[in-house]
Every structure is written in structure tokens, then in C-alpha cells.
Design a protein around this motif. Structure first.
Motif, PDB file in Angstrom:
ATOM      1  N   LYS A   1       0.516   4.556  -9.235  1.00 39.65           N
ATOM      2  CA  LYS A   1       0.769   4.132 -10.617  1.00 39.65           C
ATOM      3  C   LYS A   1       2.215   3.688 -10.800  1.00 39.65           C
ATOM      4  O   LYS A   1       2.491   2.651 -11.431  1.00 39.65           O
ATOM      5  CB  LYS A   1       0.442   5.268 -11.588  1.00 39.65           C
ATOM      6  CG  LYS A   1       0.603   4.880 -13.061  1.00 39.65           C
ATOM      7  CD  LYS A   1       0.193   6.033 -13.970  1.00 39.65           C
ATOM      8  CE  LYS A   1       0.367   5.668 -15.436  1.00 39.65           C
ATOM      9  NZ  LYS A   1      -0.034   6.795 -16.335  1.00 39.65           N
ATOM     10  N   GLY A   2       3.152   4.452 -10.247  1.00 38.10           N
ATOM     11  CA  GLY A   2       4.556   4.078 -10.355  1.00 38.10           C
ATOM     12  C   GLY A   2       4.849   2.763  -9.660  1.00 38.10           C
ATOM     13  O   GLY A   2       5.658   1.960 -10.140  1.00 38.10           O
ATOM     14  N   MET A   3       4.203   2.520  -8.526  1.00 39.79           N
ATOM     15  CA  MET A   3       4.382   1.262  -7.809  1.00 39.79           C
ATOM     16  C   MET A   3       3.911   0.091  -8.660  1.00 39.79           C
ATOM     17  O   MET A   3       4.615  -0.929  -8.787  1.00 39.79           O
ATOM     18  CB  MET A   3       3.601   1.297  -6.489  1.00 39.79           C
ATOM     19  CG  MET A   3       3.707   0.019  -5.672  1.00 39.79           C
ATOM     20  SD  MET A   3       5.347  -0.242  -4.972  1.00 39.79           S
ATOM     21  CE  MET A   3       5.328   0.995  -3.667  1.00 39.79           C
ATOM     22  N   MET A   4       2.730   0.210  -9.204  1.00 47.24           N
ATOM     23  CA  MET A   4       2.182  -0.851 -10.046  1.00 47.24           C
ATOM     24  C   MET A   4       3.122  -1.168 -11.210  1.00 47.24           C
ATOM     25  O   MET A   4       3.451  -2.337 -11.471  1.00 47.24           O
ATOM     26  CB  MET A   4       0.810  -0.431 -10.580  1.00 47.24           C
ATOM     27  CG  MET A   4       0.188  -1.417 -11.566  1.00 47.24           C
ATOM     28  SD  MET A   4      -1.408  -0.840 -12.201  1.00 47.24           S
ATOM     29  CE  MET A   4      -0.891   0.540 -13.241  1.00 47.24           C
TER      30      MET A   4
ATOM     31  N   ALA B   1       0.861  -1.183   0.000  1.00 47.82           N
ATOM     32  CA  ALA B   1       0.000   0.000   0.000  1.00 47.82           C
ATOM     33  C   ALA B   1       0.891   1.224   0.000  1.00 47.82           C
ATOM     34  O   ALA B   1       1.984   1.223   0.580  1.00 47.82           O
ATOM     35  CB  ALA B   1      -0.925   0.010   1.214  1.00 47.82           C
ATOM     36  N   CYS B   2       0.428   2.267  -0.660  1.00 48.65           N
ATOM     37  CA  CYS B   2       1.203   3.505  -0.740  1.00 48.65           C
ATOM     38  C   CYS B   2       0.260   4.679  -0.960  1.00 48.65           C
ATOM     39  O   CYS B   2      -0.929   4.500  -1.252  1.00 48.65           O
ATOM     40  CB  CYS B   2       2.249   3.415  -1.861  1.00 48.65           C
ATOM     41  SG  CYS B   2       1.572   3.067  -3.496  1.00 48.65           S
ATOM     42  N   ASP B   3       0.799   5.867  -0.827  1.00 49.29           N
ATOM     43  CA  ASP B   3       0.003   7.079  -1.025  1.00 49.29           C
ATOM     44  C   ASP B   3      -0.346   7.242  -2.505  1.00 49.29           C
ATOM     45  O   ASP B   3       0.357   6.730  -3.389  1.00 49.29           O
ATOM     46  CB  ASP B   3       0.772   8.293  -0.529  1.00 49.29           C
ATOM     47  CG  ASP B   3       1.039   8.234   0.969  1.00 49.29           C
ATOM     48  OD1 ASP B   3       0.377   7.442   1.671  1.00 49.29           O
ATOM     49  OD2 ASP B   3       1.933   8.970   1.441  1.00 49.29           O
ATOM     50  N   TRP B   4      -1.396   7.990  -2.766  1.00 50.83           N
ATOM     51  CA  TRP B   4      -1.901   8.119  -4.135  1.00 50.83           C
ATOM     52  C   TRP B   4      -0.847   8.561  -5.159  1.00 50.83           C
ATOM     53  O   TRP B   4      -0.797   8.007  -6.263  1.00 50.83           O
ATOM     54  CB  TRP B   4      -3.093   9.084  -4.175  1.00 50.83           C
ATOM     55  CG  TRP B   4      -4.392   8.446  -3.753  1.00 50.83           C
ATOM     56  CD1 TRP B   4      -5.156   8.758  -2.673  1.00 50.83           C
ATOM     57  CD2 TRP B   4      -5.062   7.370  -4.405  1.00 50.83           C
ATOM     58  NE1 TRP B   4      -6.257   7.945  -2.597  1.00 50.83           N
ATOM     59  CE2 TRP B   4      -6.226   7.091  -3.652  1.00 50.83           C
ATOM     60  CE3 TRP B   4      -4.804   6.618  -5.544  1.00 50.83           C
ATOM     61  CZ2 TRP B   4      -7.134   6.084  -4.019  1.00 50.83           C
ATOM     62  CZ3 TRP B   4      -5.705   5.611  -5.908  1.00 50.83           C
ATOM     63  CH2 TRP B   4      -6.844   5.357  -5.156  1.00 50.83           C
TER      64      TRP B   4
ATOM     65  N   SER C   1      -7.124  -3.264  -4.316  1.00 47.97           N
ATOM     66  CA  SER C   1      -8.160  -4.033  -3.629  1.00 47.97           C
ATOM     67  C   SER C   1      -8.786  -3.288  -2.456  1.00 47.97           C
ATOM     68  O   SER C   1      -9.896  -3.608  -2.046  1.00 47.97           O
ATOM     69  CB  SER C   1      -7.581  -5.369  -3.133  1.00 47.97           C
ATOM     70  OG  SER C   1      -6.479  -5.149  -2.271  1.00 47.97           O
ATOM     71  N   HIS C   2      -8.067  -2.330  -1.894  1.00 47.78           N
ATOM     72  CA  HIS C   2      -8.584  -1.546  -0.771  1.00 47.78           C
ATOM     73  C   HIS C   2      -8.166  -0.099  -0.983  1.00 47.78           C
ATOM     74  O   HIS C   2      -6.994   0.179  -1.236  1.00 47.78           O
ATOM     75  CB  HIS C   2      -8.035  -2.054   0.557  1.00 47.78           C
ATOM     76  CG  HIS C   2      -8.380  -3.482   0.828  1.00 47.78           C
ATOM     77  ND1 HIS C   2      -7.681  -4.531   0.269  1.00 47.78           N
ATOM     78  CD2 HIS C   2      -9.361  -4.040   1.570  1.00 47.78           C
ATOM     79  CE1 HIS C   2      -8.217  -5.684   0.672  1.00 47.78           C
ATOM     80  NE2 HIS C   2      -9.224  -5.410   1.457  1.00 47.78           N
ATOM     81  N   LEU C   3      -9.134   0.790  -0.892  1.00 49.19           N
ATOM     82  CA  LEU C   3      -8.875   2.191  -1.208  1.00 49.19           C
ATOM     83  C   LEU C   3      -9.150   3.073  -0.003  1.00 49.19           C
ATOM     84  O   LEU C   3     -10.102   2.839   0.753  1.00 49.19           O
ATOM     85  CB  LEU C   3      -9.716   2.638  -2.403  1.00 49.19           C
ATOM     86  CG  LEU C   3      -9.211   2.112  -3.759  1.00 49.19           C
ATOM     87  CD1 LEU C   3      -9.735   0.715  -4.027  1.00 49.19           C
ATOM     88  CD2 LEU C   3      -9.608   3.035  -4.886  1.00 49.19           C
ATOM     89  N   TYR C   4      -8.318   4.094   0.140  1.00 45.15           N
ATOM     90  CA  TYR C   4      -8.392   5.021   1.264  1.00 45.15           C
ATOM     91  C   TYR C   4      -8.296   6.441   0.722  1.00 45.15           C
ATOM     92  O   TYR C   4      -7.848   6.662  -0.411  1.00 45.15           O
ATOM     93  CB  TYR C   4      -7.239   4.760   2.237  1.00 45.15           C
ATOM     94  CG  TYR C   4      -7.097   3.314   2.648  1.00 45.15           C
ATOM     95  CD1 TYR C   4      -7.783   2.823   3.755  1.00 45.15           C
ATOM     96  CD2 TYR C   4      -6.285   2.433   1.926  1.00 45.15           C
ATOM     97  CE1 TYR C   4      -7.659   1.492   4.138  1.00 45.15           C
ATOM     98  CE2 TYR C   4      -6.160   1.098   2.297  1.00 45.15           C
ATOM     99  CZ  TYR C   4      -6.849   0.625   3.409  1.00 45.15           C
ATOM    100  OH  TYR C   4      -6.727  -0.686   3.770  1.00 45.15           O
ATOM    101  N   ALA C   5      -8.668   7.400   1.544  1.00 45.68           N
ATOM    102  CA  ALA C   5      -8.512   8.797   1.131  1.00 45.68           C
ATOM    103  C   ALA C   5      -7.046   9.115   0.850  1.00 45.68           C
ATOM    104  O   ALA C   5      -6.724   9.903  -0.042  1.00 45.68           O
ATOM    105  CB  ALA C   5      -9.068   9.717   2.215  1.00 45.68           C
ATOM    106  N   GLN C   6      -6.140   8.484   1.584  1.00 49.06           N
ATOM    107  CA  GLN C   6      -4.708   8.762   1.472  1.00 49.06           C
ATOM    108  C   GLN C   6      -4.029   8.006   0.332  1.00 49.06           C
ATOM    109  O   GLN C   6      -3.058   8.490  -0.254  1.00 49.06           O
ATOM    110  CB  GLN C   6      -4.028   8.372   2.794  1.00 49.06           C
ATOM    111  CG  GLN C   6      -2.523   8.582   2.832  1.00 49.06           C
ATOM    112  CD  GLN C   6      -1.939   8.170   4.168  1.00 49.06           C
ATOM    113  OE1 GLN C   6      -2.660   8.049   5.166  1.00 49.06           O
ATOM    114  NE2 GLN C   6      -0.635   7.953   4.223  1.00 49.06           N
ATOM    115  N   GLY C   7      -4.507   6.806   0.027  1.00 46.41           N
ATOM    116  CA  GLY C   7      -3.842   5.985  -0.983  1.00 46.41           C
ATOM    117  C   GLY C   7      -4.586   4.682  -1.205  1.00 46.41           C
ATOM    118  O   GLY C   7      -5.798   4.608  -0.978  1.00 46.41           O
ATOM    119  N   ALA C   8      -3.851   3.648  -1.607  1.00 48.64           N
ATOM    120  CA  ALA C   8      -4.516   2.390  -1.963  1.00 48.64           C
ATOM    121  C   ALA C   8      -3.557   1.222  -1.799  1.00 48.64           C
ATOM    122  O   ALA C   8      -2.331   1.380  -1.826  1.00 48.64           O
ATOM    123  CB  ALA C   8      -5.011   2.440  -3.406  1.00 48.64           C
ATOM    124  N   SER C   9      -4.125   0.060  -1.639  1.00 50.89           N
ATOM    125  CA  SER C   9      -3.333  -1.164  -1.728  1.00 50.89           C
ATOM    126  C   SER C   9      -3.087  -1.473  -3.193  1.00 50.89           C
ATOM    127  O   SER C   9      -3.914  -1.169  -4.050  1.00 50.89           O
ATOM    128  CB  SER C   9      -4.062  -2.334  -1.064  1.00 50.89           C
ATOM    129  OG  SER C   9      -5.219  -2.678  -1.805  1.00 50.89           O
TER     130      SER C   9
END
Length: 546
Positions: A410-413, A403-406, A438-446
Motif C-alpha cells: 500500500k505504501g509503495m502504491m 514488486a514488494c512484500d505485502w 497484476s501478479h500476486l504471491y504468498a510473500q507480496g505482489a507486483s
């Protein structure tokens, strides 16, 4: 009956249609078929137990085999090839906290390594034995599975930590409640396992991760019993729940768990939306996650995963019609599939879905109704059976997640998919890789990435191939600013990369914490704290487990 060398019930199969198999063969080449080791031949290799007799411990060779490994790819290789060098010396099945206390006293007295065992679904090496100099006892929690207390006013339920997901939900549903925690391993994982690995369920957007659901409990440790009472909130110093969550068997055995529960939802809907490309899709889901709409799920597949899902779906004519319609709506080769859901009373569900679809349309999304969402819900715990089916065709499946910040998503993927592809290219092999959020947050996503590749039919080669793949992907996660695990935990496979996240002081704090609860170092040694470091990371004596 549960498979001894694969995933799930041996009566359940994930059928792959001929077109999907041809799709994989075109991308990867034809798989190398192999003959798996027989159960009887592996049982014949189980050595005599080194444990002193105890009435709670079963030393039967088959029982020891069935509790020797988890579900990681290295575990599968050992089971399928029959290359299990070390088995637990016995398996205990306690029925109470008193039994667990007795077992802890027993291992302390005899210097026996203890590995707690929930559902055996770990994919990161939680159950792999690394200390072969001392006898090893596995403690299975499956007989501690009852609903012990239900407080309907406070919406709290206390269970034995060994309760499996379906049994937990059945006991709650009888009273009109749900926990709402649905990881993909739901059918075979346990409540205690969810807590000590910081699990996340598919509908955590509504119900919360296990951190939000875990209210208190009881853990038996070598140093004594720790009872954690429940409060709606507290400012009384450090929250002791945080010591238990993510402890992965290092401090003791969680025997009772109190969780926050919810009323069963009156209504639930899952919808599918296609976007023209990744950028528009990511912008849409970020907006949705930050909008605070009462949704229960957002799951976004990249273009390759979307293509793979459509290939696996079968129904060739229907999929062709769908894709023709989507092309008209400007969703073609780079289209990305979003599944979104809402749960609650009917009015709020309809409002949340309408607003979510409205936001999606503003980002170029094309809604296609509930059919795909309903199919996903029906099969959401069955997709993992694809591992069994593709193994039989000569292919391996493995995953990594972070998981990382928004700004980093894209770069992580791209980085994970790129380095993993290159890792196998050096062997002249191709990799089919795809990703979803798979899991999304205001700060970022898995960021959850799947790898499919050919097996060689040789144990050593296949293990080395996995090691290269895992190391490259894990290093990419570290290099791009992600956590080494969003939901699977650390185990032994991720432990070498924990330093980058916790730092020298953090690792030292964890080591001293575990030593306080487990002075003799008997509880699941090798898990969490690194015993070695990858070459990319700096090594100091403070980093290594003592």
C-alpha cells in the motif's frame, strides 16, 4: 501491417467513447494535438551504413528504421517527432544457430556492436543505441521460430527463440498443449525475449513465470556456445539458466529455448468482484494468494483504475445500473475491482472459483459474475492500443512496475502515485495516475502504475517531462524497498537504479560475468550495468560500467 511509430497492427484501433475522453479532459485539460513526422521523412535521415558487406545483413534504410527502437515513451517521442539521431547500420535475419555463430564471429572481427532483437516491444530502452563510435548491427530472431522438438511424456517443447507468442501457442495447441505465458505484449513479443528479460504472464499464478517455464536451451556467445540441458531438478551447483535469464543480450544470443508445457485446460473462467475500498480488497487478495487455491489469475485495481476502467468500458446505461447495485452493497466511490480466474478441468475450476468467491465475501466482496471477466479476456491484448488512441488526442501514457512484500504494498502504491503527481505539478501540469496488482504471491505482489498526462507538442519538453516522471517514480520504488522491475526488465532506463538492489559486490560480479562471455564488450553495451547513477544514490567507481 505493424505500425512503424506506435503499438501493434495499424488496422487495430482502441475506440474511446466521448464520455471517457471528456473524463480525461476534465482531469487533465484538453490535449495538445500534433502532426507526427512521416515515415518517408524519417527514412530520408538514415545515414549510409558503416558495416562491411555480409550476405546475412540488410542495410536498407527502411529496415534499419523499423529495428531502431522499442516501445518506451522516449522511443515513441523519437519516432513521432522524427528525432532519431542514430540508426543501426544493418539488420541481420539468421535462420539457424550456425548463422548466429557466423554473425558473432563477424562482429568480433570488425569490432561491431550487436543488439539482439526479438519483437521490439521493450519499454525500458533495451534497443536504444548509446555507443555511436562503433558500427551497430541489430540481429532479428524472427526467422528462428519453429517448433524443433516436442516431448509429450516429459511435457517439454523446444522452439527457435524468435517465435512470437501467438505462433508458439498455435504450434502447441495443434498437439493439445499450451505454454500458458501471456504477457500483455504477447502478440508481438518472443520466447527468447521473455527469457532474457524474466517476463511474467497474466496467468502466471497457474503456469508460473518464465523462470518456472524455462527448462534449458542454447545460447551463442562471443566466447563460444553454451548448451543448457534439461533436468526435472538438479543439485549440481549453480543453475546456469539463472545466468541466461535476465541477461538482456549482454552475454550472447539465445537461439533455442526448451520450455515446460501443460495440457490445454478443459475449462477456464474469469470472474469480477468489487470491494468497498482498498484495504478490504488487499486483505482479500493476500488471503487468496496465501490460500494456495488453484487459481490462474488475480488482478486487483485500485479505486482510480476501477473508475477509469468503467469510464472506458462504454455502455453508459449498463454501467450506471451496475454502480447503482454496487452502492446498495456498500461499494461506492472507493470501490476496487478484482478479476480472478481459474483454468483446468471443470470440477477443479468450479471448486477454485467457489472457494475464492467465498473468501472474497468474507472481506466484503460483491461478485458480479463472469461478463466483465469475459470482456477482459477478449480484450486483454488490445488495451495497450489505448496508447495510440490517446496520443492522437494529445496525451501520453507511461507505466512503471515493481514488486514488494505485502507490508510495503500500500505504501509503495501511494508513494509512486504521489511523487509522480508532484513531478508534473512543478510544470503546472496534472497527472492521471492509477495502479493495479497484476501478479500476486504468498510473500507480496507486483505494483503496476499507469500515468496519463498531456503532451506539449515539443520534443525536448516532452522528453524532459518523461525524465522527471520516470526518475521520481523509480526513486520512490528504491526508497520504499521494491525491485526496480518485476516484469519489464532493466534495459537502459532502469540501469541507474540497479545498484540499490544488487549492491557494489553484486554489480561487480555481473560485470565480470558479462566480460567472460563478451570480452570485447560488443553485446548490447549500456544495458543492465549502470553507466551513470541518479543523484539520490551513492556513486563509487565500482558501480560504473567499465
Amino acid at each position: 501491417m505493424r505500425r512503424w511509430n506506435g503499438w501493434g497492427d495499424d488496422s487495430v484501433e482502441f475506440a474511446v467513447n466521448p464520455e471517457a475522453l471528456a473524463f480525461l479532459q476534465e482531469r487533465l485539460g484538453e490535449g495538445v494535438l500534433q502532426q507526427d513526422a512521416s515515415k518517408s521523412s524519417v527514412i530520408a535521415t538514415v545515414a549510409a551504413s558503416r558495416l562491411p558487406p555480409h550476405p546475412l545483413i540488410d542495410i536498407d534504410p527502411e529496415t534499419r528504421l523499423l529495428h531502431s527502437l522499442g516501445q518506451s515513451l522516449p522511443d515513441w517521442l523519437k519516432l513521432r517527432f522524427g528525432h532519431i539521431e542514430h540508426f543501426p547500420d544493418g539488420v541481420a535475419f539468421p535462420q539457424s544457430s550456425t548463422d548466429v555463430r557466423e554473425l558473432l564471429d563477424y562482429v568480433n572481427l570488425h569490432q561491431i556492436v550487436l543488439i539482439p532483437y526479438g519483437g521490439g516491444t521493450s519499454v525500458v530502452g533495451h534497443l536504444t543505441m548509446t555507443d555511436h563510435t562503433r558500427p551497430v548491427l541489430v540481429v532479428s530472431m524472427r526467422r528462428m521460430s519453429q517448433l524443433l522438438n516436442l516431448d509429450k511424456d516429459a511435457q517439454l517443447a523446444t522452439f527457435g527463440a524468435g517465435v512470437f507468442g501467438p505462433d508458439l501457442e498455435a504450434q502447441l495447441r495443434a498437439h493439445g498443449f499450451t505454454l500458458g505465458h501471456f504477457p500483455q505484449s504477447f502478440e508481438y513479443s518472443t520466447l527468447g525475449g521473455w527469457v532474457v528479460t524474466r517476463s511474467s504472464g497474466q496467468q502466471s499464478l497457474r503456469y508460473g513465470r518464465i523462470e518456472q517455464l524455462f527448462a534449458g536451451g542454447r545460447i551463442e556467445t562471443p566466447a563460444g556456445r553454451l548448451d543448457i540441458p534439461t533436468f526435472p531438478a538438479s543439485a549440481a551447483g549453480t543453475d546456469l539458466r539463472e545466468i541466461v535469464m535476465g541477461s538482456e543480450g549482454r552475454i550472447g544470443i539465445l537461439t533455442e529455448v526448451t520450455v515446460r508445457i501443460s495440457r490445454l485446460p478443459a475449462s477456464e473462467e474469469f470472474h469480477a468482484v468489487f470491494f468497498p475500498d482498498w484495504d478490504s480488497a488487499q486483505d482479500a487478495v493476500r488471503t487468496l494468494a496465501q490460500s494456495k487455491l488453484p487459481l490462474s489469475m488475480l488482478r486487483l485495481s485500485n479505486a482510480t483504475e476501477t473508475l477509469t476502467s468503467l469510464k472506458l468500458a462504454g455502455h453508459k446505461k449498463l454501467i450506471a445500473l451496475l454502480e447503482a447495485y454496487l452502492r446498495i452493497r456498500h461499494c461506492d466511490d472507493q470501490k476496487c475491482l478484482l478479476l480472478l480466474g481459474a483454468s483446468g478441468d471443470k470440477k477443479n475450476v468450479r471448486h477454485a472459483i467457489r472457494q475464492a468467491l467465498k473468501i472474497s465475501r468474507l472481506h466484503g466482496g460483491v461478485a458480479v459474475g463472469q461478463m466483465m471477466g469475459k470482456k477482459w479476456k477478449q480484450s486483454r491484448f488490445k488495451n495497450v492500443y489505448l496508447r495510440n488512441t490517446l496520443w492522437q488526442q494529445g496525451y501520453a501514457i507511461d507505466t512503471v512496475e515493481t514488486a514488494c512484500d505485502w507490508p510495503k504494498v500500500k505504501g509503495m502504491m501511494r508513494a509512486i502515485e504521489y511523487v509522480a503527481t508532484n513531478a508534473l505539478a512543478s510544470d503546472g501540469e496534472k497527472l492521471h495516475t492509477y495502479t493495479h496488482l497484476s501478479h500476486l504471491y504468498a510473500q507480496g505482489a507486483s505494483v503496476y502504475t499507469t500515468f496519463v498526462y498531456r503532451l506539449t507538442g515539443d520534443y525536448d519538453q516532452d522528453l524532459m517531462r518523461w525524465k522527471k516522471l520516470k526518475a521520481s517514480a523509480s526513486q520512490a520504488i528504491v526508497d520504499n524497498g521494491g525491485t526496480i522491475s518485476h516484469q519489464h526488465g532493466v534495459g537502459r532506463d532502469h540501469a541507474p537504479y540497479l545498484l540499490a538492489e544488487k549492491g557494489d559486490l553484486g554489480i561487480s560480479v555481473l560485470r565480470h560475468l558479462y566480460q567472460k562471455f563478451d570480452p570485447q564488450g560488443l553485446m548490447n553495451p549500456g544495458v543492465l550495468l549502470p553507466t551513470h547513477l541518479p543523484t539520490h544514490l551513492p556513486t563509487t567507481s565500482a558501480n560504473l560500467e567499465q
